[in-house]
Scaffold this motif. Structure first.
Motif, PDB file in Angstrom:
ATOM      1  N   THR A 168       0.822  -1.210   0.000  1.00  0.00           N
ATOM      2  CA  THR A 168       0.000   0.000   0.000  1.00  0.00           C
ATOM      3  C   THR A 168       0.858   1.263   0.000  1.00  0.00           C
ATOM      4  O   THR A 168       0.539   2.239  -0.689  1.00  0.00           O
ATOM      5  N   GLN A 169       1.944   1.250   0.770  1.00  0.00           N
ATOM      6  CA  GLN A 169       2.828   2.409   0.772  1.00  0.00           C
ATOM      7  C   GLN A 169       3.507   2.599  -0.579  1.00  0.00           C
ATOM      8  O   GLN A 169       3.691   3.731  -1.036  1.00  0.00           O
ATOM      9  N   SER A 170       3.844   1.503  -1.241  1.00  0.00           N
ATOM     10  CA  SER A 170       4.444   1.613  -2.570  1.00  0.00           C
ATOM     11  C   SER A 170       3.466   2.210  -3.566  1.00  0.00           C
ATOM     12  O   SER A 170       3.835   3.020  -4.422  1.00  0.00           O
ATOM     13  N   ILE A 171       2.194   1.813  -3.466  1.00  0.00           N
ATOM     14  CA  ILE A 171       1.178   2.370  -4.366  1.00  0.00           C
ATOM     15  C   ILE A 171       1.065   3.877  -4.175  1.00  0.00           C
ATOM     16  O   ILE A 171       0.990   4.643  -5.144  1.00  0.00           O
ATOM     17  N   LYS A 172       1.059   4.340  -2.936  1.00  0.00           N
ATOM     18  CA  LYS A 172       0.937   5.774  -2.679  1.00  0.00           C
ATOM     19  C   LYS A 172       2.143   6.531  -3.195  1.00  0.00           C
ATOM     20  O   LYS A 172       2.012   7.613  -3.788  1.00  0.00           O
ATOM     21  N   ARG A 173       3.339   6.000  -2.982  1.00  0.00           N
ATOM     22  CA  ARG A 173       4.533   6.700  -3.454  1.00  0.00           C
ATOM     23  C   ARG A 173       4.588   6.752  -4.975  1.00  0.00           C
ATOM     24  O   ARG A 173       4.904   7.784  -5.566  1.00  0.00           O
ATOM     25  N   VAL A 174       4.283   5.621  -5.618  1.00  0.00           N
ATOM     26  CA  VAL A 174       4.335   5.598  -7.081  1.00  0.00           C
ATOM     27  C   VAL A 174       3.242   6.474  -7.669  1.00  0.00           C
ATOM     28  O   VAL A 174       3.457   7.177  -8.670  1.00  0.00           O
ATOM     29  N   ARG A 175       2.055   6.472  -7.064  1.00  0.00           N
ATOM     30  CA  ARG A 175       0.974   7.324  -7.558  1.00  0.00           C
ATOM     31  C   ARG A 175       1.341   8.805  -7.445  1.00  0.00           C
ATOM     32  O   ARG A 175       1.068   9.593  -8.358  1.00  0.00           O
ATOM     33  N   ALA A 176       1.967   9.181  -6.324  1.00  0.00           N
ATOM     34  CA  ALA A 176       2.378  10.577  -6.174  1.00  0.00           C
ATOM     35  C   ALA A 176       3.446  10.950  -7.188  1.00  0.00           C
ATOM     36  O   ALA A 176       3.439  12.055  -7.745  1.00  0.00           O
ATOM     37  N   ALA A 177       4.373  10.020  -7.466  1.00  0.00           N
ATOM     38  CA  ALA A 177       5.419  10.308  -8.443  1.00  0.00           C
ATOM     39  C   ALA A 177       4.861  10.387  -9.859  1.00  0.00           C
ATOM     40  O   ALA A 177       5.250  11.255 -10.648  1.00  0.00           O
ATOM     41  N   GLN A 178       3.929   9.482 -10.198  1.00  0.00           N
ATOM     42  CA  GLN A 178       3.365   9.496 -11.546  1.00  0.00           C
ATOM     43  C   GLN A 178       2.469  10.703 -11.780  1.00  0.00           C
ATOM     44  O   GLN A 178       2.308  11.144 -12.921  1.00  0.00           O
ATOM     45  N   THR A 179       1.879  11.245 -10.702  1.00  0.00           N
ATOM     46  CA  THR A 179       1.042  12.430 -10.857  1.00  0.00           C
ATOM     47  C   THR A 179       1.855  13.637 -11.309  1.00  0.00           C
ATOM     48  O   THR A 179       1.361  14.507 -12.040  1.00  0.00           O
ATOM     49  N   ARG A 192       0.124  -0.244 -16.500  1.00  0.00           N
ATOM     50  CA  ARG A 192       1.476  -0.781 -16.662  1.00  0.00           C
ATOM     51  C   ARG A 192       2.515   0.143 -16.045  1.00  0.00           C
ATOM     52  O   ARG A 192       3.499  -0.310 -15.465  1.00  0.00           O
ATOM     53  N   ARG A 193       2.308   1.456 -16.155  1.00  0.00           N
ATOM     54  CA  ARG A 193       3.232   2.408 -15.553  1.00  0.00           C
ATOM     55  C   ARG A 193       3.208   2.318 -14.022  1.00  0.00           C
ATOM     56  O   ARG A 193       4.206   2.595 -13.365  1.00  0.00           O
ATOM     57  N   TYR A 194       2.062   1.954 -13.463  1.00  0.00           N
ATOM     58  CA  TYR A 194       1.955   1.813 -12.012  1.00  0.00           C
ATOM     59  C   TYR A 194       2.487   0.464 -11.534  1.00  0.00           C
ATOM     60  O   TYR A 194       3.161   0.375 -10.508  1.00  0.00           O
ATOM     61  N   LEU A 195       2.178  -0.597 -12.252  1.00  0.00           N
ATOM     62  CA  LEU A 195       2.395  -1.945 -11.741  1.00  0.00           C
ATOM     63  C   LEU A 195       3.866  -2.270 -11.561  1.00  0.00           C
ATOM     64  O   LEU A 195       4.285  -2.777 -10.518  1.00  0.00           O
ATOM     65  N   VAL A 196       4.679  -1.991 -12.577  1.00  0.00           N
ATOM     66  CA  VAL A 196       6.097  -2.361 -12.507  1.00  0.00           C
ATOM     67  C   VAL A 196       6.819  -1.622 -11.379  1.00  0.00           C
ATOM     68  O   VAL A 196       7.520  -2.245 -10.563  1.00  0.00           O
ATOM     69  N   PRO A 197       6.696  -0.295 -11.241  1.00  0.00           N
ATOM     70  CA  PRO A 197       7.373   0.367 -10.110  1.00  0.00           C
ATOM     71  C   PRO A 197       6.859  -0.085  -8.745  1.00  0.00           C
ATOM     72  O   PRO A 197       7.635  -0.186  -7.795  1.00  0.00           O
ATOM     73  N   VAL A 198       5.553  -0.354  -8.644  1.00  0.00           N
ATOM     74  CA  VAL A 198       5.007  -0.787  -7.357  1.00  0.00           C
ATOM     75  C   VAL A 198       5.582  -2.139  -6.952  1.00  0.00           C
ATOM     76  O   VAL A 198       6.020  -2.336  -5.802  1.00  0.00           O
ATOM     77  N   LEU A 199       5.604  -3.089  -7.877  1.00  0.00           N
ATOM     78  CA  LEU A 199       6.146  -4.411  -7.557  1.00  0.00           C
ATOM     79  C   LEU A 199       7.644  -4.334  -7.250  1.00  0.00           C
ATOM     80  O   LEU A 199       8.139  -5.007  -6.338  1.00  0.00           O
ATOM     81  N   GLU A 200       8.354  -3.513  -7.986  1.00  0.00           N
ATOM     82  CA  GLU A 200       9.791  -3.374  -7.741  1.00  0.00           C
ATOM     83  C   GLU A 200      10.059  -2.751  -6.374  1.00  0.00           C
ATOM     84  O   GLU A 200      10.933  -3.213  -5.629  1.00  0.00           O
ATOM     85  N   ASP A 201       9.327  -1.721  -6.037  1.00  0.00           N
ATOM     86  CA  ASP A 201       9.520  -1.057  -4.748  1.00  0.00           C
ATOM     87  C   ASP A 201       9.141  -1.982  -3.588  1.00  0.00           C
ATOM     88  O   ASP A 201       9.840  -2.032  -2.564  1.00  0.00           O
ATOM     89  N   THR A 202       8.044  -2.725  -3.743  1.00  0.00           N
ATOM     90  CA  THR A 202       7.635  -3.662  -2.683  1.00  0.00           C
ATOM     91  C   THR A 202       8.686  -4.748  -2.478  1.00  0.00           C
ATOM     92  O   THR A 202       9.019  -5.110  -1.345  1.00  0.00           O
ATOM     93  N   LEU A 203       9.222  -5.291  -3.579  1.00  0.00           N
ATOM     94  CA  LEU A 203      10.247  -6.327  -3.473  1.00  0.00           C
ATOM     95  C   LEU A 203      11.509  -5.784  -2.813  1.00  0.00           C
ATOM     96  O   LEU A 203      12.105  -6.449  -1.955  1.00  0.00           O
ATOM     97  N   GLU A 204      11.922  -4.582  -3.167  1.00  0.00           N
ATOM     98  CA  GLU A 204      13.118  -4.009  -2.565  1.00  0.00           C
ATOM     99  C   GLU A 204      12.938  -3.775  -1.065  1.00  0.00           C
ATOM    100  O   GLU A 204      13.838  -4.046  -0.267  1.00  0.00           O
ATOM    101  N   ARG A 205      11.764  -3.297  -0.657  1.00  0.00           N
ATOM    102  CA  ARG A 205      11.519  -3.065   0.768  1.00  0.00           C
ATOM    103  C   ARG A 205      11.455  -4.377   1.543  1.00  0.00           C
ATOM    104  O   ARG A 205      11.926  -4.467   2.680  1.00  0.00           O
ATOM    105  N   SER A 206      10.874  -5.415   0.938  1.00  0.00           N
ATOM    106  CA  SER A 206      10.829  -6.718   1.604  1.00  0.00           C
ATOM    107  C   SER A 206      12.230  -7.301   1.768  1.00  0.00           C
ATOM    108  O   SER A 206      12.571  -7.850   2.827  1.00  0.00           O
ATOM    109  N   LEU A 207      13.049  -7.191   0.729  1.00  0.00           N
ATOM    110  CA  LEU A 207      14.415  -7.678   0.831  1.00  0.00           C
ATOM    111  C   LEU A 207      15.216  -6.881   1.857  1.00  0.00           C
ATOM    112  O   LEU A 207      16.042  -7.449   2.593  1.00  0.00           O
ATOM    113  N   ALA A 208      14.985  -5.573   1.923  1.00  0.00           N
ATOM    114  CA  ALA A 208      15.687  -4.764   2.924  1.00  0.00           C
ATOM    115  C   ALA A 208      15.266  -5.148   4.333  1.00  0.00           C
ATOM    116  O   ALA A 208      16.095  -5.210   5.252  1.00  0.00           O
ATOM    117  N   LEU A 209      13.973  -5.427   4.525  1.00  0.00           N
ATOM    118  CA  LEU A 209      13.510  -5.865   5.838  1.00  0.00           C
ATOM    119  C   LEU A 209      14.123  -7.205   6.220  1.00  0.00           C
ATOM    120  O   LEU A 209      14.588  -7.396   7.357  1.00  0.00           O
TER     121      LEU A 209
END
Length: 370
Positions: A168-179, A192-209
């Protein structure tokens, strides 16, 4: 009572939510299920904090709506199976003989639609109760509060339950950036512009955790001899077998009563011994452990009371718990109390330490700045 803002013990919120989910699982009465959903939503609105995991409740609500829709859709596609008043006369698609008992389309009755709606509401209520616990309880504090023997399992569970809040946090950040950017406005390409950055950001945050938890030693156990490992495994396996046999004997009334309560008690005792023995292998310290106070005890008591009342209605008031599909559902005082008892936690719990800001706060800040 407990006027100072503070965060409750996360296990108390989970036990409260499990009690509400138990009430929902013991009935198909839509009135009770809607009240359980309303209680969960009201408590989340009143007691959630401003942390990332507290803002994922709406996604659980939409997941519950999808569960209701899919359950009704399956009733329409796979045939109703309930005789009654036909509301939609669809042509039935013939199937081969090896799939006897399964129908595609066919006459759809009002009773079939109501059965799908009631089942979907029950599943949605359980999902929303889990979402309420995930929105109210701090997952990191929950991991810290787990027994040492369950620490490795708790690490995996914490990573799992934080995926949706991070999403959910990734969706908000990507939506704000795409706006702020110009680009495609059509729905498919915008998705498509939303989906790829959201999945990438979520995966990176999960790996960092996961990397941060591994660096701090989460889930690591101390040294243990082969004899200690064999003893722990034997106790855990024996306790699990005892619990399985005891639960089966409780559900099967034809089984000997000696295999019901006594076997379940022995299995739980053996499993508890295995947890104590295996917990000695985990070497970790705890800074400022969470304490149970009167508010936590009250929250758990309300959840347990709701579950007990729901079980009593399920056993003694079958017509209330499972209403007839051909008539309007009814309510009893006990069912009403079981559904609404969980709402009392708002009165016995303090506000969270980091509450959500009021909606009028940004406007007031702008006025003061101007």
């Amino acid at each position: 009572m407990n006027a100072l803002p503070r965060d409750l013990h996360p296990l108390a919120w989970w036990l409260w939510a499990i009690g509400l989910a138990a009430v929902a699982s013991l009935t198909t009465n839509p009135l009770v299920l809607l009240m359980v959903i309303g209680v969960a939503a009201a408590v989340v609105s009143a007691r959630r904090s401003d942390h990332a995991w507290a803002r994922s409740f709406r996604f659980y609500v939409w997941l519950g709506v999808a569960a209701v829709f899919l359950r009704v859709l399956f009733r329409v596609i796979l045939g109703g199976g309930y005789p009654g008043t036909v509301v939609l006369d669809l042509p039935q698609i013939p199937l081969p003989d090896f799939v006897l008992g399964i129908n595609l389309l066919g006459p759809l009755t009002r009773e079939s639609l109501l059965a799908g709606l009631y089942d979907g509401l029950r599943l949605a209520a359980i999902i929303i109760c889990v979402g309420a616990a995930n929105s109210l309880a701090n997952p990191k504090r929950l991991l810290r509060s787990l027994p040492p023997a369950l620490y490795e399992l708790g690490t995996a569970l914490v990573v799992a339950v934080t995926v949706l809040p991070q999403f959910t946090q990734s969706i908000k950040r990507v939506r704000a950036a795409q706006t702020l950017r110009a680009g495609e406005t059509r729905r498919v390409r915008r998705l498509r512009r939303y989906l790829v950055p959201v999945l990438e950001d979520t995966l990176e945050r999960s790996l960092a955790l996961a990397a941060g938890m591994d660096t701090r030693g989460y889930g690591r156990s101390g040294t243990a001899t082969p004899a200690e490992r064999r003893t722990t495994g034997a106790l855990m396996l024996g306790g699990l077998c005892g619990v399985v046999v005891g639960i089966y004997a409780l559900l099967d009334q034809t089984a000997p009563r000696l295999l019901a309560g006594p076997m379940l008690a022995v299995g739980l005792a053996v499993a508890l011994g295995g947890l104590v023995v295996s917990g000695r292998r985990v070497e970790r310290t705890r800074y400022r452990p969470d304490r149970w106070r009167s508010a936590e005890v009250a929250v758990v008591g309300l959840g347990l009371g709701a579950a007990v009342l729901g079980w009593w209605v399920n056993r003694t008031q079958v017509a209330i718990a499972y209403p007839d599909l051909s008539s309007a559902p009814q309510l009893s005082l006990e069912a009403l109390v079981a559904a609404l008892l969980g709402l009392a936690v708002v009165a016995v719990t303090p506000p969270p330490a980091h509450a959500l800001p009021q909606r009028a706060a940004p406007a007031a800040a702008v006025r003061s700045a101007s």
